[in-house]
Design a protein around this motif. Sequence first.
Motif, short mmCIF file in Angstrom:
data_model
loop_
_atom_site.label_atom_id
_atom_site.label_comp_id
_atom_site.label_asym_id
_atom_site.label_seq_id
_atom_site.Cartn_x
_atom_site.Cartn_y
_atom_site.Cartn_z
N LEU A 1 8.71 5.73 10.51
CA LEU A 1 8.34 4.72 9.51
C LEU A 1 9.58 3.97 9.03
O LEU A 1 9.58 2.74 8.90
N ASN B 1 1.75 10.04 -4.57
CA ASN B 1 2.24 11.33 -4.05
C ASN B 1 3.29 11.95 -4.96
O ASN B 1 3.29 13.15 -5.21
N ARG C 1 -9.44 -0.02 1.45
CA ARG C 1 -9.62 0.40 2.84
C ARG C 1 -9.95 -0.79 3.74
O ARG C 1 -9.42 -0.92 4.84
N PHE D 1 -6.26 14.73 5.74
CA PHE D 1 -6.42 14.61 4.29
C PHE D 1 -7.68 13.88 3.82
O PHE D 1 -8.06 13.98 2.67
N PHE E 1 1.72 21.99 3.20
CA PHE E 1 3.18 21.93 3.40
C PHE E 1 3.94 23.16 2.91
O PHE E 1 5.15 23.22 3.07
N ILE F 1 -1.06 8.18 11.69
CA ILE F 1 -2.03 7.82 10.64
C ILE F 1 -3.40 8.42 10.98
O ILE F 1 -4.10 8.92 10.10
N LEU G 1 -2.84 19.39 -0.46
CA LEU G 1 -1.46 18.95 -0.22
C LEU G 1 -0.52 20.15 -0.16
O LEU G 1 0.25 20.34 0.78
N PHE H 1 0.83 -1.20 0.00
CA PHE H 1 0.00 0.00 0.00
C PHE H 1 0.87 1.26 0.00
O PHE H 1 0.63 2.18 -0.78
N VAL H 2 1.89 1.31 0.87
CA VAL H 2 2.68 2.55 0.93
C VAL H 2 3.45 2.79 -0.38
O VAL H 2 3.64 3.93 -0.78
N LEU I 1 -5.19 10.97 8.49
CA LEU I 1 -6.51 10.75 7.89
C LEU I 1 -7.44 11.91 8.20
O LEU I 1 -8.24 12.33 7.36
N HIS J 1 0.87 4.31 -2.62
CA HIS J 1 0.58 5.65 -2.12
C HIS J 1 1.73 6.62 -2.44
O HIS J 1 1.53 7.75 -2.87
N TYR K 1 5.74 15.58 9.69
CA TYR K 1 5.76 14.52 8.68
C TYR K 1 7.15 13.89 8.55
O TYR K 1 7.28 12.69 8.39
C1 HEM Z 1 4.87 12.45 3.47
C2 HEM Z 1 4.03 11.48 3.62
C3 HEM Z 1 2.61 11.44 3.14
C4 HEM Z 1 1.87 12.35 2.42
C5 HEM Z 1 2.30 13.70 1.87
C6 HEM Z 1 0.55 11.79 2.24
C7 HEM Z 1 -0.51 12.39 1.56
C8 HEM Z 1 -1.80 11.90 1.48
C9 HEM Z 1 -2.90 12.54 0.78
C10 HEM Z 1 -2.80 13.84 0.02
C11 HEM Z 1 -3.99 11.74 0.93
C12 HEM Z 1 -5.40 11.98 0.36
C13 HEM Z 1 -5.47 11.38 -1.04
C14 HEM Z 1 -6.82 11.55 -1.70
O1 HEM Z 1 -7.65 12.33 -1.25
O2 HEM Z 1 -7.03 10.83 -2.68
C15 HEM Z 1 -3.60 10.61 1.76
C16 HEM Z 1 -4.44 9.58 2.14
C17 HEM Z 1 -4.04 8.49 2.90
N1 HEM Z 1 -2.78 8.23 3.38
FE1 HEM Z 1 -1.16 9.37 3.11
N2 HEM Z 1 0.52 10.55 2.85
C18 HEM Z 1 1.75 10.31 3.43
C19 HEM Z 1 2.16 9.18 4.14
C20 HEM Z 1 1.33 8.14 4.48
C21 HEM Z 1 1.74 6.96 5.20
C22 HEM Z 1 3.16 6.71 5.67
C23 HEM Z 1 0.64 6.17 5.35
C24 HEM Z 1 0.49 4.85 5.99
C25 HEM Z 1 1.42 4.19 6.63
C26 HEM Z 1 -0.47 6.86 4.73
C27 HEM Z 1 -1.76 6.40 4.69
C28 HEM Z 1 -2.81 7.03 4.07
C29 HEM Z 1 -4.16 6.50 4.03
C30 HEM Z 1 -4.64 5.18 4.69
C31 HEM Z 1 -4.93 7.41 3.29
C32 HEM Z 1 -6.43 7.33 3.00
C33 HEM Z 1 -6.71 6.67 1.69
C34 HEM Z 1 -8.21 6.62 1.57
O3 HEM Z 1 -8.80 5.75 2.19
O4 HEM Z 1 -8.77 7.51 0.91
N3 HEM Z 1 -0.02 8.05 4.20
N4 HEM Z 1 -2.26 10.72 2.05
#
Ligand code: HEM
Length: 247
Positions: free
Chosen positions: A192, A48, A83, A145, A173, A138, A169, A40-41, A142, A44, A185
């Motif tokens: 992490l 990003n 999810r 974002f 930042f 986390i 986003l 997943f990461v 959540l 993700h 972060y």
């Molecule tokens: C610099 C690090 C990170 C940034 C900038 C970032 C950014 C984002 C953004 C912008 C979203 C919303 C995306 C959307 O609306 O489609 C999001 C959702 C999410 N992020 Fe991250 N993320 C980061 C790291 C992580 C890490 C390390 C994890 C987990 C270990 C994580 C887990 C999640 C999850 C579970 C969602 C929700 C996805 C969903 O169900 O819609 N994120 N992140």
Amino acid sequence: MAIQTQGPAGPSLVKGARAARTTIALKMMMAASGIIFILFVLLHMYGNLRAFWGMDAFNSYAEGLREFGEPELPHAGMLWIIRGVLILALVVHVASAAILASRAAKARPVKYQVKKNLGSSLSSRTMRWGGVTLLVFIIWHLLQFTIVKVNIGAGGQDDSITKNPYQLLVHSFNADSHAWMTVIYLLAMLALAMHLHHGTFSSLQTLGWTNSATSRRRARAAGWVVAIVIAGGFSLVPLFTLFGVIK
Ligand code: HEM
């Protein structure tokens, strides 16, 4: 397979063998759920990094994730499947960790008189608190974002920002916002990295791939690669947004 029960040592041997088997099963479950998180990461992080190609590239990925599988799946169907899998993996990962920790505590009810960290790495010693730190991160992440979409940059709920993932986003930042967001972060990415470093080594050990000095060295190297690629890749977007490259 039947296990011998005769003789004075019988029953405890059976109990011991059963406990060892469930301990291995728990470690396997930790490794399997950990691999789901890594996949997943990686996905993700790829999403990003598309921020470097601008708003359309970033938002089309977010929208593509929601449209995936249509019309066979309903809108956002794939996202809900992801999810669901993540929630299940989290329950399995945390529950197995808690059971393994309580077993370890029961096996050694009296703590070491002199506690020396003989040869153990910092990341292996911080797995429990590192894991809790990541869980707190986390939840905060959540809220920011996905659930509430806290709009830190513009100090309010501005729809043109909260309804646009790229804008949210950038506003979270950039330098006009709060630099502490980037600091939080980056610290989370350090946590992490440490968790992934030891987690990768540990899961390879569970799979029996650390039985020689060479394989142990390789497993340790794999831990470093996974930690640096993932935590480093994630850190790029907040850093380059702070410095105004992503805007
Ligand atoms: C610099 C690090 C990170 C940034 C900038 C970032 C950014 C984002 C953004 C912008 C979203 C919303 C995306 C959307 O609306 O489609 C999001 C959702 C999410 N992020 Fe991250 N993320 C980061 C790291 C992580 C890490 C390390 C994890 C987990 C270990 C994580 C887990 C999640 C999850 C579970 C969602 C929700 C996805 C969903 O169900 O819609 N994120 N992140």
